[in-house]
Design a protein around this motif. Structure first.
Motif, PDB file in Angstrom:
ATOM      1  N   PHE A  75     -21.446 -43.043   2.957  1.00 10.82           N
ATOM      2  CA  PHE A  75     -20.079 -43.482   3.232  1.00 10.82           C
ATOM      3  C   PHE A  75     -19.638 -43.147   4.660  1.00 10.82           C
ATOM      4  O   PHE A  75     -18.464 -43.272   4.986  1.00 10.82           O
ATOM      5  N   ASP A  76     -20.587 -42.721   5.483  1.00  8.04           N
ATOM      6  CA  ASP A  76     -20.310 -42.382   6.879  1.00  8.04           C
ATOM      7  C   ASP A  76     -19.243 -41.289   6.988  1.00  8.04           C
ATOM      8  O   ASP A  76     -18.393 -41.308   7.876  1.00  8.04           O
ATOM      9  N   VAL A  77     -19.300 -40.350   6.064  1.00 12.75           N
ATOM     10  CA  VAL A  77     -18.397 -39.197   6.077  1.00 12.75           C
ATOM     11  C   VAL A  77     -19.140 -38.051   6.751  1.00 12.75           C
ATOM     12  O   VAL A  77     -20.276 -37.737   6.393  1.00 12.75           O
ATOM     13  N   HIS A  78     -18.492 -37.450   7.728  1.00  9.86           N
ATOM     14  CA  HIS A  78     -19.113 -36.366   8.486  1.00  9.86           C
ATOM     15  C   HIS A  78     -18.368 -35.063   8.234  1.00  9.86           C
ATOM     16  O   HIS A  78     -17.143 -35.052   8.165  1.00  9.86           O
ATOM     17  N   LEU A  79     -19.129 -33.987   8.120  1.00 11.67           N
ATOM     18  CA  LEU A  79     -18.521 -32.678   7.937  1.00 11.67           C
ATOM     19  C   LEU A  79     -17.863 -32.239   9.238  1.00 11.67           C
ATOM     20  O   LEU A  79     -18.350 -32.550  10.327  1.00 11.67           O
ATOM     21  N   ASN A  80     -16.777 -31.510   9.113  1.00 12.70           N
ATOM     22  CA  ASN A  80     -16.073 -30.980  10.271  1.00 12.70           C
ATOM     23  C   ASN A  80     -16.954 -29.937  10.951  1.00 12.70           C
ATOM     24  O   ASN A  80     -17.252 -28.895  10.365  1.00 12.70           O
ATOM     25  N   GLN A  81     -17.360 -30.209  12.163  1.00 13.43           N
ATOM     26  CA  GLN A  81     -18.252 -29.295  12.879  1.00 13.43           C
ATOM     27  C   GLN A  81     -17.563 -27.988  13.256  1.00 13.43           C
ATOM     28  O   GLN A  81     -18.216 -26.965  13.419  1.00 13.43           O
ATOM     29  N   ASP A  82     -16.238 -28.012  13.380  1.00 13.78           N
ATOM     30  CA  ASP A  82     -15.505 -26.791  13.721  1.00 13.78           C
ATOM     31  C   ASP A  82     -15.480 -25.808  12.559  1.00 13.78           C
ATOM     32  O   ASP A  82     -15.496 -24.604  12.754  1.00 13.78           O
TER      33      ASP A  82
END
Length: 193
Positions: free
Chosen positions: A92-99
């Motif tokens: 779903f092109d969901v990316h985890l928050n890298q911060d």
């Protein structure tokens, strides 16, 4: 929770509220928790923080309760769980928050993903588009992930003498309401029977 049954936007709000509740209670999180009425301000942020650390990070005299699916389901192997979760998110092109640097199997991450799926379903229904892909994904995600480990987690959580114990039933009811709403199998499969 009956108002949630036919309202994916309300369901998303429920998931986001639970995600807030199980996030580390730093100053910003505390503000959101109290503003949204999720925690009584009289409890005090320091008390909630101590409970969070004692329960989820250090164990507080008992074994630590992990907020990570992979640690709650050792028989499945954490690496396999992480890979499967990443495939769900990537599809779903969901990316985890890298911060934030949270793992894909953290309870909060899973709750936020389910909220996102509910919001996508709501938008699809509102715009007259097909919502079934989001419903199917939520059903699969619940069965394969959150609903698979939540009952044991919830039982252990409710046995604690912490503020968090009171949120176990709410979280369990939210997940079961969502599962009930989605049914056991995709809509097209039910229609073929």
């Amino acid at each position: 929770m009956n108002t949630l049954i036919d309202n994916p936007k309300a369901m998303a709000s429920g998931y986001l509220a639970m995600a807030q509740m199980f996030s580390y209670p730093d100053a910003d999180a505390w503000r959101r928790l109290t503003e949204n009425g999720l925690v009584d301000p009289a409890l005090g942020r320091e008390t909630l923080e101590a409970e969070y650390l004692g329960l989820f990070e250090m164990g507080g005299g008992t074994s630590t309760m992990s907020l990570y699916e992979g640690q709650n389901r050792p028989e499945r192997g954490r690496d396999g769980i992480l890979q499967e979760l990443l495939r769900f998110y990537e599809f779903f092109d969901v990316h985890l928050n890298q911060d934030e640097r949270e793992y894909p199997d953290h309870l909060v991450t899973e709750l936020e993903f389910l909220a996102w799926l509910c919001l996508q379903e709501h938008a699809a229904l509102r715009d007259g588009r097909d919502a079934e892909p989001f419903q199917n994904a939520a059903r699969d995600f619940l069965v394969r992930h959150l609903a698979a480990w939540l009952p044991d987690f919830r039982q252990r959580l409710e046995a604690t003498e912490t503020t968090y114990a009171q949120y176990g039933p709410t979280l369990g009811e939210l997940v079961e309401t969502h599962r009930s709403r989605l049914g056991d199998q995709p809509q097209k499969s039910r229609e073929m029977q």
